[in-house]
Design a protein around this motif. Structure first.
Motif, PDB file in Angstrom:
ATOM      1  N   ARG A  34       0.855  -1.187   0.000  1.00  0.00           N
ATOM      2  CA  ARG A  34       0.000   0.000   0.000  1.00  0.00           C
ATOM      3  C   ARG A  34       0.890   1.235   0.000  1.00  0.00           C
ATOM      4  O   ARG A  34       1.914   1.275   0.681  1.00  0.00           O
TER       5      ARG A  34
ATOM      6  N   ARG B 168       3.072   2.966   3.140  1.00  0.00           N
ATOM      7  CA  ARG B 168       3.239   2.037   4.246  1.00  0.00           C
ATOM      8  C   ARG B 168       4.527   1.261   4.060  1.00  0.00           C
ATOM      9  O   ARG B 168       4.931   0.976   2.935  1.00  0.00           O
TER      10      ARG B 168
ATOM     11  N   ARG C 250     -11.977   5.495   2.345  1.00  0.00           N
ATOM     12  CA  ARG C 250     -10.824   5.591   3.241  1.00  0.00           C
ATOM     13  C   ARG C 250     -10.852   4.399   4.194  1.00  0.00           C
ATOM     14  O   ARG C 250     -11.725   3.531   4.096  1.00  0.00           O
ATOM     15  N   ALA C 251      -9.918   4.361   5.116  1.00  0.00           N
ATOM     16  CA  ALA C 251      -9.881   3.296   6.107  1.00  0.00           C
ATOM     17  C   ALA C 251     -11.214   3.225   6.842  1.00  0.00           C
ATOM     18  O   ALA C 251     -11.769   4.251   7.239  1.00  0.00           O
TER      19      ALA C 251
ATOM     20  N   ASP D 295      -5.767   1.984  -2.921  1.00  0.00           N
ATOM     21  CA  ASP D 295      -4.776   3.047  -2.743  1.00  0.00           C
ATOM     22  C   ASP D 295      -5.201   4.075  -1.704  1.00  0.00           C
ATOM     23  O   ASP D 295      -4.344   4.739  -1.096  1.00  0.00           O
ATOM     24  N   HIS D 296      -6.518   4.202  -1.493  1.00  0.00           N
ATOM     25  CA  HIS D 296      -7.002   5.191  -0.531  1.00  0.00           C
ATOM     26  C   HIS D 296      -7.272   4.577   0.841  1.00  0.00           C
ATOM     27  O   HIS D 296      -7.841   5.240   1.714  1.00  0.00           O
ATOM     28  N   GLY D 297      -6.858   3.334   1.043  1.00  0.00           N
ATOM     29  CA  GLY D 297      -6.893   2.753   2.378  1.00  0.00           C
ATOM     30  C   GLY D 297      -8.107   1.941   2.740  1.00  0.00           C
ATOM     31  O   GLY D 297      -8.206   1.448   3.870  1.00  0.00           O
TER      32      GLY D 297
ATOM     33  N   THR E   5     -10.654  -1.282   2.876  1.00  0.00           N
ATOM     34  CA  THR E   5     -10.511  -2.736   2.844  1.00  0.00           C
ATOM     35  C   THR E   5     -11.117  -3.239   1.534  1.00  0.00           C
ATOM     36  O   THR E   5     -12.245  -2.877   1.187  1.00  0.00           O
ATOM     37  N   THR E   6     -10.365  -4.031   0.793  1.00  0.00           N
ATOM     38  CA  THR E   6     -10.800  -4.436  -0.537  1.00  0.00           C
ATOM     39  C   THR E   6     -11.031  -5.940  -0.609  1.00  0.00           C
ATOM     40  O   THR E   6     -10.298  -6.733  -0.018  1.00  0.00           O
TER      41      THR E   6
ATOM     42  N   ASP F 115      -7.492  -7.237  -0.412  1.00  0.00           N
ATOM     43  CA  ASP F 115      -7.052  -7.719   0.892  1.00  0.00           C
ATOM     44  C   ASP F 115      -7.596  -9.112   1.151  1.00  0.00           C
ATOM     45  O   ASP F 115      -6.967  -9.920   1.846  1.00  0.00           O
TER      46      ASP F 115
END
Length: 316
Positions: free
Chosen positions: A8, A11, A205-206, A231-233, A235-236, A252
């Protein structure tokens, strides 16, 4: 060795860890594994895979040399095919073939059904489709990674917002998932327009979750928004019939679906929808269980609202 992570932005790069070796597929799941993995194989490996799936009894009696001669390939190709199908070596594949042959002989596992032809009467079409749908569901359930499913349920239950991406036949499944989540009080959107999908993805976002549904694993209009969400955090999650597809690079969590027998009258995109819907239902029920205190009243309220609209006594 393929690293089991994707970096990511911003990170630190984690230390690569070899993923645990999954258990070999059960004998009855062999045909489904062949359908899933064949498109990623070389032509010689495809010949081996298709041969063992179509004649498990005959191939179980062959040595690695015998199967190589029967398929016009090499012993190395046979071993590589066995490993790609999830077996440590040819001996393990041979044992699975023997088990599958025994199950088919006893009626515990159905033989491979014939493709639907243009001359089939409707009675045969119904029988063949019913058998294929049943087998697709069984194969999907058998191959579903419960740890991954649990992780996705956890993420969805806690999500601030859920975006779901799907194109074509998969867009219908994406809409189904979004509508189900909406009915239990979650904020969920299904995107079939790739431009709107990317526009929404960059706002994630997250704490948010993005779900991409693609049978092939390489649908660009689904991969792009998932990558943006990644890319924007957010969960995928990827729901796909190709665990080696490009979409998994930005996921993820990966939930693998099975595919029914593809034919001229029933392309893969249609046959895969059954397994996708099973995964969606598993996710929905899992989330509803986790959020029961809020999900139950929300579900009841949506039911009452829809029932009121359908009532003949509804005020006009």
């Amino acid at each position: 060795m393929k690293e089991n992570f994707v970096r990511r932005p911003g990170r630190p790069r984690p230390v690569a860890v070899a993923p645990p070796r999954p258990a070999p597929p059960e004998p009855a799941a062999l045909a489904a594994k062949v359908r899933t993995m064949t498109p990623s194989m070389t032509r010689s490996m495809q010949r081996v895979a298709e041969t063992v799936a179509s004649d498990p009894a005959g191939c179980a009696a062959l040595t690695v040399t015998g199967l190589a001669e029967r398929t016009g390939t090499s012993e190395a190709t046979v071993v590589r095919t066995a490993r790609m199908l999830g077996y440590p070596g040819y001996r393990d594949l041979r044992l699975a073939l023997a088990g599958l042959a025994a199950q088919q002989a006893s009626g515990a596992a159905p033989a491979v059904t014939a493709d639907i032809s243009v001359d089939d009467p409707l009675s045969d079409v119904v029988a063949k489709l019913t058998q294929d749908e049943r087998q697709t569901l069984t194969d999907t359930a058998g191959a579903l990674d419960l740890a991954q499913l649990e992780a996705v349920v956890t993420a969805l239950a806690a999500a601030r917002r859920v975006d779901v991406y799907g194109i074509g036949a998969s867009s219908l499944v994406a809409q189904d998932l979004a509508q189900k989540l909406l009915r239990i009080g979650l904020v969920a959107h299904a995107h079939a327009d790739p431009h709107l999908a990317v526009t929404g993805a960059v706002q994630l976002r997250a704490g948010d979750v993005a779900v991409a549904i693609t049978h092939s694993g390489r649908t660009v209009d689904v991969i792009e928004p998932l990558q943006a969400a990644f890319d924007h955090g957010a969960t995928t999650v990827a729901i796909t019939g190709r665990p080696d597809g490009e979409v998994t690079q930005y996921a993820d969590h990966v939930l693998t679906t099975s595919t029914g027998r593809e034919s001229e009258l029933r392309p893969a995109a249609m046959s895969s929808r059954t397994s996708q819907l099973l995964v969606v239902d598993c996710l929905f029920v899992g989330v509803a269980q986790r959020t029961y205190e809020t999900a139950a009243p929300a579900l009841h309220a949506s039911y009452e609202a829809l029932a009121h609209r359908h009532s003949p006594a509804r005020d006009r």
